[in-house]
Design an enzyme around this catalytic site. Structure first.
Site, PDB file in Angstrom:
ATOM      1  N   GLU A 234     -39.061  78.781   2.215  1.00 56.51           N
ATOM      2  CA  GLU A 234     -39.042  77.160   2.497  1.00 56.51           C
ATOM      3  C   GLU A 234     -40.057  76.826   2.987  1.00 56.51           C
ATOM      4  O   GLU A 234     -39.933  76.690   4.302  1.00 56.51           O
ATOM      5  CB  GLU A 234     -37.380  77.023   3.196  1.00 56.51           C
ATOM      6  CG  GLU A 234     -36.304  77.540   2.422  1.00 56.51           C
ATOM      7  CD  GLU A 234     -35.857  76.704   1.257  1.00 56.51           C
ATOM      8  OE1 GLU A 234     -36.202  75.576   1.169  1.00 56.51           O
ATOM      9  OE2 GLU A 234     -35.030  77.373   0.312  1.00 56.51           O
TER      10      GLU A 234
ATOM     11  N   CYS B 213     -39.224  68.542   7.320  1.00 56.18           N
ATOM     12  CA  CYS B 213     -39.894  68.888   6.178  1.00 56.18           C
ATOM     13  C   CYS B 213     -39.704  67.994   4.992  1.00 56.18           C
ATOM     14  O   CYS B 213     -40.779  67.869   4.093  1.00 56.18           O
ATOM     15  CB  CYS B 213     -39.227  70.220   5.904  1.00 56.18           C
ATOM     16  SG  CYS B 213     -37.772  70.294   5.295  1.00 56.18           S
TER      17      CYS B 213
HETATM   18  P1  NAD Z   1     -44.493  77.789  11.495  1.00 59.62           P
HETATM   19  O1  NAD Z   1     -44.811  78.302   9.992  1.00 59.62           O
HETATM   20  O2  NAD Z   1     -45.476  77.832  12.355  1.00 59.62           O
HETATM   21  O3  NAD Z   1     -43.034  78.744  12.093  1.00 59.62           O
HETATM   22  C1  NAD Z   1     -42.086  78.858  11.384  1.00 59.62           C
HETATM   23  C2  NAD Z   1     -41.944  80.427  11.978  1.00 59.62           C
HETATM   24  O4  NAD Z   1     -42.754  81.331  11.860  1.00 59.62           O
HETATM   25  C3  NAD Z   1     -41.648  80.419  13.589  1.00 59.62           C
HETATM   26  O5  NAD Z   1     -40.208  81.346  13.865  1.00 59.62           O
HETATM   27  C4  NAD Z   1     -42.972  81.245  14.087  1.00 59.62           C
HETATM   28  O6  NAD Z   1     -42.405  81.932  15.268  1.00 59.62           O
HETATM   29  C5  NAD Z   1     -43.226  82.255  12.995  1.00 59.62           C
HETATM   30  N1  NAD Z   1     -44.604  82.365  12.597  1.00 59.62           N
HETATM   31  C6  NAD Z   1     -45.370  81.454  13.057  1.00 59.62           C
HETATM   32  N2  NAD Z   1     -46.634  82.034  12.926  1.00 59.62           N
HETATM   33  C7  NAD Z   1     -46.671  83.058  12.356  1.00 59.62           C
HETATM   34  C8  NAD Z   1     -47.588  84.321  12.034  1.00 59.62           C
HETATM   35  N3  NAD Z   1     -48.746  84.171  12.270  1.00 59.62           N
HETATM   36  N4  NAD Z   1     -46.883  85.362  11.547  1.00 59.62           N
HETATM   37  C9  NAD Z   1     -45.503  85.491  11.542  1.00 59.62           C
HETATM   38  N5  NAD Z   1     -44.837  84.612  11.947  1.00 59.62           N
HETATM   39  C10 NAD Z   1     -45.201  83.474  12.525  1.00 59.62           C
HETATM   40  O7  NAD Z   1     -43.783  76.247  11.114  1.00 59.62           O
HETATM   41  P2  NAD Z   1     -43.196  75.483  12.316  1.00 59.62           P
HETATM   42  O8  NAD Z   1     -44.304  74.673  12.872  1.00 59.62           O
HETATM   43  O9  NAD Z   1     -42.206  75.920  13.300  1.00 59.62           O
HETATM   44  O10 NAD Z   1     -42.435  74.212  11.236  1.00 59.62           O
HETATM   45  C11 NAD Z   1     -42.959  73.149  10.629  1.00 59.62           C
HETATM   46  C12 NAD Z   1     -43.329  73.445   9.159  1.00 59.62           C
HETATM   47  O11 NAD Z   1     -42.097  73.894   8.576  1.00 59.62           O
HETATM   48  C13 NAD Z   1     -43.677  72.270   8.421  1.00 59.62           C
HETATM   49  O12 NAD Z   1     -44.628  72.412   7.399  1.00 59.62           O
HETATM   50  C14 NAD Z   1     -42.403  71.977   7.634  1.00 59.62           C
HETATM   51  O13 NAD Z   1     -42.655  71.059   6.471  1.00 59.62           O
HETATM   52  C15 NAD Z   1     -41.790  73.481   7.199  1.00 59.62           C
HETATM   53  N6  NAD Z   1     -40.569  73.083   7.245  1.00 59.62           N
HETATM   54  C16 NAD Z   1     -40.017  73.260   5.871  1.00 59.62           C
HETATM   55  C17 NAD Z   1     -38.619  73.419   5.781  1.00 59.62           C
HETATM   56  C18 NAD Z   1     -38.032  73.592   4.402  1.00 59.62           C
HETATM   57  O14 NAD Z   1     -36.674  73.697   4.480  1.00 59.62           O
HETATM   58  N7  NAD Z   1     -38.648  73.670   3.229  1.00 59.62           N
HETATM   59  C19 NAD Z   1     -37.656  72.847   6.671  1.00 59.62           C
HETATM   60  C20 NAD Z   1     -38.475  72.895   8.320  1.00 59.62           C
HETATM   61  C21 NAD Z   1     -39.631  72.853   8.235  1.00 59.62           C
END
Ligand code: NAD
Length: 461
Positions: free
Chosen positions: A212, A246
């Site tokens: 997602e 998002c």
């Molecule tokens: P992110 O990708 O930075 O982090 C999400 C999760 O991934 C966190 O739990 C984090 O600990 C983990 N993570 C981060 N870096 C990692 C790595 N290198 N390896 C493994 N895991 C890692 O996202 P965010 O900043 O928390 O959220 C914002 C993004 O999420 C935006 O792009 C938004 O559009 C998207 N989003 C999508 C939805 C959806 O339903 N499609 C919903 C909410 C947010």
């Protein structure tokens, strides 16, 4: 807090799954009811934690993080028996005297990784699907919303057997270590960039994934849109959670003829929503951290600020901001904004707006504001997106009847309602062969039977 190594947690989760308790639908229903009661008990802690993490207004917390989960749980509890019942399907005549069934098997041990922007809802909504389908789960909430992650860990530990559902709290590096382990399914919500890392890690174990992800979701506002409603709905979808949604409308493609009226109405609406000084509004969230705050300031450097653009660093505040004169090459159009900045891009003909959308990665959501059915149909038919709304923003996420998910760079797979159950379920097809007779035709030696086979397929085909 020292945590148990993931390998040990996984051994316990696997043993619980193997014992077969989660295969019992009544067990799953009990767990979902327990979850609902637990959320109710923790409501004020959840709202306080979200306020502490980024001053999320209590109304928004209840509407978008709590209330929506109650309806999701109720829907699953109501339908889980019929969803999980083995389904009889017809059997081709070539398998004469056989029966066929589809079973809905849980995957096993599932990993759910969630982001910080709707940190409670985006952890618990997939969890509902995973429980409904009969899986054991390891949850990894975001390190950037530590208060709510702590509430999630406490609540899950209090409500559930730790061998069944467990929470691991950690940063990106710790998550990488978790990902080295083998899971039966990974459900990830977060950015597209990290989504690639998750999928690469999953590929090492051939683990299926739902991703997602994010992206730039456009709102097309055509010349015959009903502006009073349309502007309100765009402003709400954009400035909710201070734009950190998002499926927030990332930018507006506005018909040139109505741009001026749109801008006037938008400025008026922002004042109505947040008062003359939005800094004092109790109904407006803050930016999650300094890194994102600085990133957003950079996005405002090119283009013209029509209204807003005010900041206060000490509490990571950015006013609802309207921009125009932005070119597709400007920073604000180069990445998902994920903040309270709304750029306007003018067009003269709907073909131009459709082409603009189609020249970019397929968005998570697409919004079209138009009173003209022909325009609505064209936008739907000629573009692609994860989902979206006609004459609204965001609302499609709140329906259990609509699968929610991305396409292309905005993700793969979907959930909510039955789609959640299906996501966490393996469809296992089984054929039951009768022992009343045995057709010798299929067994070797085949000599001389090709003609017979051809005739047979002619007859049944
Ligand atoms: P992110 O990708 O930075 O982090 C999400 C999760 O991934 C966190 O739990 C984090 O600990 C983990 N993570 C981060 N870096 C990692 C790595 N290198 N390896 C493994 N895991 C890692 O996202 P965010 O900043 O928390 O959220 C914002 C993004 O999420 C935006 O792009 C938004 O559009 C998207 N989003 C999508 C939805 C959806 O339903 N499609 C919903 C909410 C947010």
């Amino acid at each position: 807090m020292s945590q148990e190594p993931t390998s040990q947690t996984l051994t316990r989760l696997r043993a619980f799954f193997a014992a077969g308790k989660t295969r019992d639908v009544e067990f799953r229903i009990d767990q979902l009811k327990k979850l609902k009661e637990g959320i109710r008990k923790y409501e004020s802690d959840i709202i306080a934690a979200l306020y502490s993490d980024f001053r999320k207004p209590p109304f928004e917390s209840y509407a978008t993080e709590i209330g929506i989960l109650y309806t999701e749980i109720d829907h699953a509890v109501r339908h889980i028996r019929s969803w999980s019942r083995p389904r009889r399907v017809s059997t081709p005549i070539i398998h004469f005297l056989s029966r066929s069934r589809i079973y809905h098997d849980p995957y096993g041990v599932v990993l759910i990784i969630s982001p910080w922007n709707y940190p409670f809802q985006l952890t618990i909504a997939p969890l509902i699907g995973a429980i409904a389908a009969g899986n054991c789960v390891l949850i990894k909430p975001s390190e950037f919303s530590p208060a709510i992650s702590a509430v999630i860990a406490k609540m899950i530990a209090e409500l559930f057997d730790p061998d069944y559902l467990a929470v691991f709290q950690g940063d990106a590096e710790a998550t990488q270590q978790i990902l080295a382990e083998k899971f039966d399914y990974i459900f990830y919500t977060g950015s597209t960039a990290i989504g690639r890392i998750i999928m690469t890690a999953a590929a090492r174990h051939l683990t299926p994934v739902t991703l997602e992800l994010g992206g730039k979701s456009p709102a097309i506002v055509d010349q015959d849109a009903r502006l009073d409603y349309g502007v309100k709905r765009i402003a709400w979808g954009k400035f909710l959670n201070a734009g950190q949604t998002c499926i927030a409308p990332d930018y507006v493609l506005i018909h040139r003829k109505i741009k001026e009226a749109f801008v006037k109405e938008m400025i008026r609406t922002i004042h109505t929503f947040y008062g003359e000084d939005p800094m004092e509004s109790p109904d407006y969230a803050r930016i999650i951290n300094e890194r994102h705050f600085n990133r957003l300031l950079h996005l405002m450097e090119k283009g013209r600020i029509l209204s807003g653009g005010t900041i206060r660093r000490k509490d990571l505040y950015i006013t609802p901001t309207l921009m125009d004169q932005v070119s597709p090459d400007d920073p604000v159009m180069q990445e998902e904004i994920f903040g309270p900045i709304l750029p306007l891009i003018e067009y003269d003909d709907i073909d131009e707006a459709i082409a603009f959308v189609n020249q970019r990665p397929r968005p998570l959501a697409l919004y079209c504001f138009s009173g003209n059915k022909g325009i609505q149909d064209r936008v739907l038919r000629e573009t692609s997106s994860g989902g979206g709304c006609i004459n609204d923003t965001i609302s499609h996420i709140g329906s259990q009847e609509l699968p929610f998910g991305g396409i292309g760079e905005s993700g793969m797979g979907g959930y909510h309602g039955k789609a959640s159950f299906d996501t966490f379920t393996h469809q296992r097809g089984f054929l039951f062969r009768s022992n009343l007779l045995d057709m010798p035709l299929r067994y070797p030696p085949y000599h001389g039977r090709v003609f017979l086979l051809k005739v047979l397929f002619r007859i049944i085909g």
